[in-house]
Design an enzyme around this catalytic site. Structure first.
Site, PDB file in Angstrom:
ATOM      1  N   ASN A  10       0.862  -1.197   0.000  1.00  0.00           N
ATOM      2  CA  ASN A  10       0.000   0.000   0.000  1.00  0.00           C
ATOM      3  C   ASN A  10       0.891   1.238   0.000  1.00  0.00           C
ATOM      4  OD1 ASN A  10      -1.842   2.013   0.421  1.00  0.00           O
ATOM      5  ND2 ASN A  10      -2.385   1.394   2.503  1.00  0.00           N
ATOM      6  N   TRP A  11       0.942   1.879  -1.141  1.00  0.00           N
ATOM      7  CA  TRP A  11       1.837   3.039  -1.275  1.00  0.00           C
ATOM      8  C   TRP A  11       1.287   4.282  -0.594  1.00  0.00           C
ATOM      9  CZ3 TRP A  11       3.383   2.973  -7.207  1.00  0.00           C
ATOM     10  CH2 TRP A  11       4.038   1.764  -7.497  1.00  0.00           C
ATOM     11  N   LYS A  12       0.034   4.251  -0.229  1.00  0.00           N
ATOM     12  CA  LYS A  12      -0.627   5.427   0.358  1.00  0.00           C
ATOM     13  C   LYS A  12      -0.457   6.629  -0.587  1.00  0.00           C
ATOM     14  CE  LYS A  12      -0.185   3.230   4.808  1.00  0.00           C
ATOM     15  NZ  LYS A  12      -0.060   3.320   6.252  1.00  0.00           N
ATOM     16  N   HIS A 100      -9.367   1.012   5.380  1.00  0.00           N
ATOM     17  CA  HIS A 100      -8.063   1.232   6.015  1.00  0.00           C
ATOM     18  C   HIS A 100      -8.256   2.182   7.206  1.00  0.00           C
ATOM     19  CE1 HIS A 100      -3.953   2.535   6.693  1.00  0.00           C
ATOM     20  NE2 HIS A 100      -3.578   1.449   6.030  1.00  0.00           N
ATOM     21  N   GLU A 102      -6.685   4.636   8.145  1.00  0.00           N
ATOM     22  CA  GLU A 102      -6.540   6.051   7.812  1.00  0.00           C
ATOM     23  C   GLU A 102      -7.829   6.604   7.211  1.00  0.00           C
ATOM     24  OE1 GLU A 102      -2.903   5.527   5.609  1.00  0.00           O
ATOM     25  OE2 GLU A 102      -1.932   4.986   7.490  1.00  0.00           O
ATOM     26  N   GLU A 172      -4.795  -4.797  10.989  1.00  0.00           N
ATOM     27  CA  GLU A 172      -3.771  -3.773  11.154  1.00  0.00           C
ATOM     28  C   GLU A 172      -4.000  -3.023  12.464  1.00  0.00           C
ATOM     29  OE1 GLU A 172      -1.959  -2.546   7.117  1.00  0.00           O
ATOM     30  OE2 GLU A 172      -3.601  -1.217   7.593  1.00  0.00           O
ATOM     31  N   GLY A 178       2.993   2.541  10.704  1.00  0.00           N
ATOM     32  CA  GLY A 178       3.914   3.648  10.470  1.00  0.00           C
ATOM     33  C   GLY A 178       4.680   4.077  11.704  1.00  0.00           C
TER      34      GLY A 178
HETATM   35  O1  LIG Z   1      -1.562  -0.388   4.663  1.00  0.00           O
HETATM   36  C1  LIG Z   1      -0.490  -0.497   5.262  1.00  0.00           C
HETATM   37  C2  LIG Z   1      -0.379  -0.236   6.654  1.00  0.00           C
HETATM   38  O2  LIG Z   1      -1.049   0.896   7.055  1.00  0.00           O
HETATM   39  C3  LIG Z   1       0.959  -0.424   7.260  1.00  0.00           C
HETATM   40  O3  LIG Z   1       1.806   0.683   7.073  1.00  0.00           O
HETATM   41  P1  LIG Z   1       3.316   0.575   7.567  1.00  0.00           P
HETATM   42  O4  LIG Z   1       3.875  -0.697   7.000  1.00  0.00           O
HETATM   43  O5  LIG Z   1       3.991   1.799   7.028  1.00  0.00           O
HETATM   44  O6  LIG Z   1       3.274   0.530   9.065  1.00  0.00           O
END
Ligand SMILES: O=C[C@H](O)COP(=O)(O)O
Length: 261
Positions: A10-12, A100, A102, A172, A178
């Site tokens: 997931n690149w966000k 997600h 977020e 998660e 993060g």
């Molecule tokens: O979608 C991925 C997650 O939010 C995990 O993010 P992270 O690996 O940067 O902690």
């Protein structure tokens, strides 16, 4: 039932479409075809990158797949800024992330919204990666299993067993996203096992045994082996480490059971 591991990057909100092409090329170069028999690898770029990623994946016949980070609950119409499931399907997306943390936190998405988006994905032949996870307060209160079970039930409420069989679940814990603070492998297993048991109640034990349950939260090449080695953890939803081609390829290879590329 044997479940093939899935590593989803997931690149966000990172990388423009040119940077996306460069990263996918590097990942593909670092992860030869032999690994894809043992692991599914997918990248989840921002919407604006998807067409470029599609062109590259189809043109070079790459074995990795790609998806989107969100989908509208609506089919079409006056929904400014939204992207529909049919648009994503037309772009060749395999997966779409829904719920997600977020989006739940920053955009106020509740279980009803996540359920509606899950249905929109399924209706368009996309595989939803349905995210759930507790905050630190819930974890410290020792209520994390019950909390995740309730969030899962709400996010999948009323789906047929046939539809439950088509989803991927990502656990998660919000406190691990993060932050560099990864859940222990035992923590991941505890909740992922409860997720599978709940899927068994929502559909059937047979269906539950075929659904992939991922862990996400500060996964990297160093910790992925122990995490995906857990009985009920079938891969990872990777954020930060998915932006580094070498690390993402390495952790995908580890999830495949090796050898390292
Ligand atoms: O979608 C991925 C997650 O939010 C995990 O993010 P992270 O690996 O940067 O902690």
């Amino acid at each position: 039932m044997a479940r093939k591991p899935l590593i989803a990057g997931n690149w966000k909100m990172n990388l423009n479409h040119l940077e996306a092409i460069a990263l996918v090329q590097k990942i593909a170069f670092s992860l030869p075809a032999k690994y894809f028999d043992k692991v599914d690898v997918t990248v989840i770029p921002p919407f604006t990158d998807i067409r470029s990623v599609q062109t590259l994946v189809e043109g070079d016949k790459l074995l990795l797949t790609y998806g989107a980070q969100d989908v509208s609950a609506q089919d079409s119409g006056a929904y400014t800024g939204e992207i529909s499931g049919s648009m994503l399907a037309k772009l060749g997306c395999t997966f779409v992330v829904v719920g997600h943390s977020e989006r739940r936190t920053l955009h106020g998405e509740d279980n009803d919204t996540v359920l509606a988006k899950t249905k929109a994905a399924l209706k368009n032949g996309l595989t939803p990666i349905v995210c759930i996870g507790e905050g630190l307060d819930i974890r410290e209160a020792g209520e994390h299993v019950a909390y995740n079970v309730e969030q899962l039930r709400g996010s999948l409420a009323g789906l047929s067993a046939e539809d439950v069989a088509k989803v991927v679940i990502a656990y998660e814990p919000v406190w691990a996203i993060g932050t560099g603070r990864v859940a222990s492998a035992a923590d991941a297993q505890e909740v992922c096992a409860a997720i599978r048991a709940t899927l068994g109640e929502l559909a059937s034990p047979d269906v539950a045994s075929g659904v992939r349950v991922l862990y996400g939260g500060s996964v990297n090449a160093k910790n992925v082996g122990e995490i995906v080695g857990q009985t009920d953890v079938d891969g990872a939803l990777v954020g930060g480490a998915s932006l580094k081609a070498d690390e993402f390829a390495t952790l995908s290879a580890i999830a495949a059971g090796g050898p390292l590329p």
